[in-house]
Design an enzyme around this catalytic site. Structure first.
Site, PDB file in Angstrom:
ATOM      1  CG  ASP A   1      -1.933   1.045   1.281  1.00  0.00           C
ATOM      2  OD1 ASP A   1      -2.764   1.055   0.359  1.00  0.00           O
ATOM      3  OD2 ASP A   1      -1.944   1.875   2.221  1.00  0.00           O
TER       4      ASP A   1
ATOM      5  CD  GLU B   1      -2.102   2.203  -3.683  1.00  0.00           C
ATOM      6  OE1 GLU B   1      -3.153   2.809  -3.911  1.00  0.00           O
ATOM      7  OE2 GLU B   1      -1.460   2.386  -2.625  1.00  0.00           O
TER       8      GLU B   1
HETATM    9  C1  NOJ Z   1      -4.469   2.889  -0.928  1.00  0.00           C
HETATM   10  C2  NOJ Z   1      -5.613   1.976  -0.598  1.00  0.00           C
HETATM   11  O1  NOJ Z   1      -5.931   1.211  -1.727  1.00  0.00           O
HETATM   12  C3  NOJ Z   1      -6.738   2.871  -0.151  1.00  0.00           C
HETATM   13  O2  NOJ Z   1      -7.949   2.180  -0.069  1.00  0.00           O
HETATM   14  C4  NOJ Z   1      -6.344   3.508   1.146  1.00  0.00           C
HETATM   15  O3  NOJ Z   1      -7.342   4.426   1.533  1.00  0.00           O
HETATM   16  C5  NOJ Z   1      -5.025   4.259   1.028  1.00  0.00           C
HETATM   17  N1  NOJ Z   1      -4.034   3.535   0.291  1.00  0.00           N
HETATM   18  C6  NOJ Z   1      -4.443   4.551   2.377  1.00  0.00           C
HETATM   19  O4  NOJ Z   1      -3.980   3.385   2.973  1.00  0.00           O
END
Ligand code: NOJ
Length: 512
Positions: A203, A262
């Site tokens: 993440d 991500e």
């Molecule tokens: C990316 C995640 O996919 C999202 O859902 C989240 O709110 C943010 N990162 C913060 O962790």
């Protein structure tokens, strides 16, 4: 399950756990619900699942606010439920990727509680980013950074110190210079690797390291620059050292474990640094997801992404939907376009990430009553940003009325529209022309056609024509008028809509 570097060609299905399937009857999806429905995913034809966070959490940001990374939140089950799910998935030939949330914790995390209980300047505060404020009484935030969810990125605590949160105020950012933070996450990686996971989805992988001295951005509209490598809190060079240390850990385990970043980073050359040979294995390709419905735009993005990832020695990934963006049926403007885009994506070399419900052609639910919306993005922006609840509606499995077999409770945590009666798995399984049948067919055809490079062929304006993975020929009509099929083509293997009189209608794709 034993092919080397399996992720290079894989189709990976995102399970947004709280909206997938509820086994316990409390209206929220859970791990036993996932286990029960694994045969559905095997039959769909995916290779792996990625589960969104199911760790202990106050659930202010849907579980991306973790208090204990080594335990399952009671909302989702127990560690034994996780083990059962993982083992059943492996029996069915499905790999399991879990989410790792290293940029921040929940404000309820024991370390953050300890930090708040300790005085300014104390070691307990150093695991997070605490700073004194500016102004004569330190009443102004330490810098001008904004939260991704709207508003400023700093909160002042009662003793006057400020802490940084790039997301919700309930998600304080870790200080990644701190050896204990580094050691903690290395240990969390090992913990889940020991439990048999095949990989991690990392993440906010571009956010962990902040620019030295936390300099001001100095201009408004920071969030519009979110995907460009220009802000002092994104994509800092120092971040790669962290991923090199994680790669060494992943490589020390048997069985081809992987990590996918991500990282909202652009251009592709910057993104490809995350997939260097000694870092992560993949990164989500958000340039593809955000491309407009245009032949020119897709071709440019596809070429740029393939070139950049080839240079890095990685295969690229493709994605059209996830739990953070408007579902592509709605975003691209129609189900016809969504199906055509999916067919194009699945013909490209590399791997593809699907988001639960796209195989049912689910649209974004835009008209949820405000009172039901839970996304901190909606709440923090005072409703200015609609937020992401509309793509997180629990899946419609069966029956003719909400909650459509998702739960035995009278209602799910978010309501599905009554019109989804026609979109349930049950309804679509019985219909060979349904989107579910289309996905199954596409995934089965794709499975037999691995590898291969991309070659473009001449095509009229607004049409894309290429040979992709395993020799699949794909033609996509992104224009407004029907186009003749390329000469000499026999019947298609599959098309996203019926072909009429030897032509490809607008918003249609076909494989040959
Ligand atoms: C990316 C995640 O996919 C999202 O859902 C989240 O709110 C943010 N990162 C913060 O962790």
């Amino acid at each position: 399950m034993d092919s080397a570097r399996w992720w290079r060609d894989a189709v990976i299905y995102e399970v947004y756990v709280r909206s997938f399937a509820d086994d316990t009857g409390d209206g929220t999806g859970d791990l036993p619900g996932v286990t029960q429905r694994l045969p559905y995913l095997r039959d769909l034809g995916v290779d792996a699942i990625w589960l969104t966070p199911f760790y202990r959490s106050p659930m202010i940001d849907g579980g991306y606010d973790v208090t204990d990374h080594r335990d399952v939140d009671p909302l989702f089950g127990t560690l034994a439920d996780f083990d059962a799910m993982r083992s059943r998935a492996h029996e069915l030939g499905l790999r399991v990727i879990v989410d790792l949330v290293p940029n921040h914790s929940s404000a309820e995390h024991p370390w953050f509680r300890e930090a708040l209980a300790a005085p300014p300047g104390s070691p307990a505060r150093e695991r997070y980013v605490f700073r004194p404020g500016q102004g004569p009484n330190h009443e102004l935030p330490p810098n001008d950074w904004e939260s991704v969810f709207g508003g400023g990125a700093w909160v002042r605590v009662p003793d006057g110190d400020w802490y940084l949160h790039l997301f919700d105020a309930s998600q304080p950012d870790f200080n990644w210079q701190h050896p204990e933070v580094q050691a903690e996450f290395e240990s969390i990686l090992r913990y889940w690797l020991d439990r048999g996971v095949d990989g991690f989805r990392v993440d906010v992988a571009h956010g962990l390291v902040k620019a030295e001295g936390l300099p001001d951005v100095g201009r408004p509209d920071q969030m519009q620059e979110r995907s460009r490598a220009v802000l002092p809190y994104w994509d800092q060079d120092g971040i790669h050292e962290i991923y090199r240390s994680w790669r060494a850990i992943l490589d020390s385990y048997p069985g081809d474990r992987m990590a996918v970043a991500e990282a909202w980073v652009s251009p592709p050359e910057r993104l490809s640094r995350y997939v260097a040979a000694d870092e992560m294995h993949q990164a989500f390709n958000f340039d593809f997801l955000t491309a407009p419905w245009s032949a020119e735009a897709y071709r440019e993005v596809i070429d740029a992404c393939l070139t950049a990832s080839e240079k890095a020695g990685a295969t690229t990934t493709w994605v059209l939907s996830n739990h953070d963006v408007r579902r592509h049926t709605t975003r691209l403007g129609s189900l016809a376009r969504a199906r055509a885009a999916t067919l194009m994506m699945l013909a490209l070399p590399g791997s593809a990430y699907l988001y639960q419900g796209e195989e049912l052609g689910l649209p974004e639910v835009l008209d949820l009553p405000d009172g039901l919306r839970q996304d901190p993005e909606f709440i923090r922006s005072g409703g200015e940003m609609l937020g992401r609840d509309g793509c997180r509606i629990p899946l419609p499995w069966s029956g003719t009325a909400p909650p459509f077999g998702f739960t035995t409770a009278p209602a799910a945590w978010l309501p599905a529209p009554p019109a989804w009666e026609l979109l349930t798995v049950e309804a679509q399984e019985a219909d060979p022309t349904s989107t579910l049948s289309f996905y199954r067919r596409a995934l089965a055809l794709r499975r037999d056609r691995a590898g291969g490079a991309l070659a473009w062929h001449d095509a009229p304006p607004d049409v894309l024509h290429f040979t992709g993975r395993g020799g699949l020929r794909c033609v996509v009509n992104l224009g407004h008028t029907p186009v003749p099929l390329p000469q000499g083509y026999p019947d298609p293997l599959l098309s996203s809509a019926p072909l009429v009189g030897g032509t490809l209608s607008p918003d249609t794709a076909a494989w040959f």
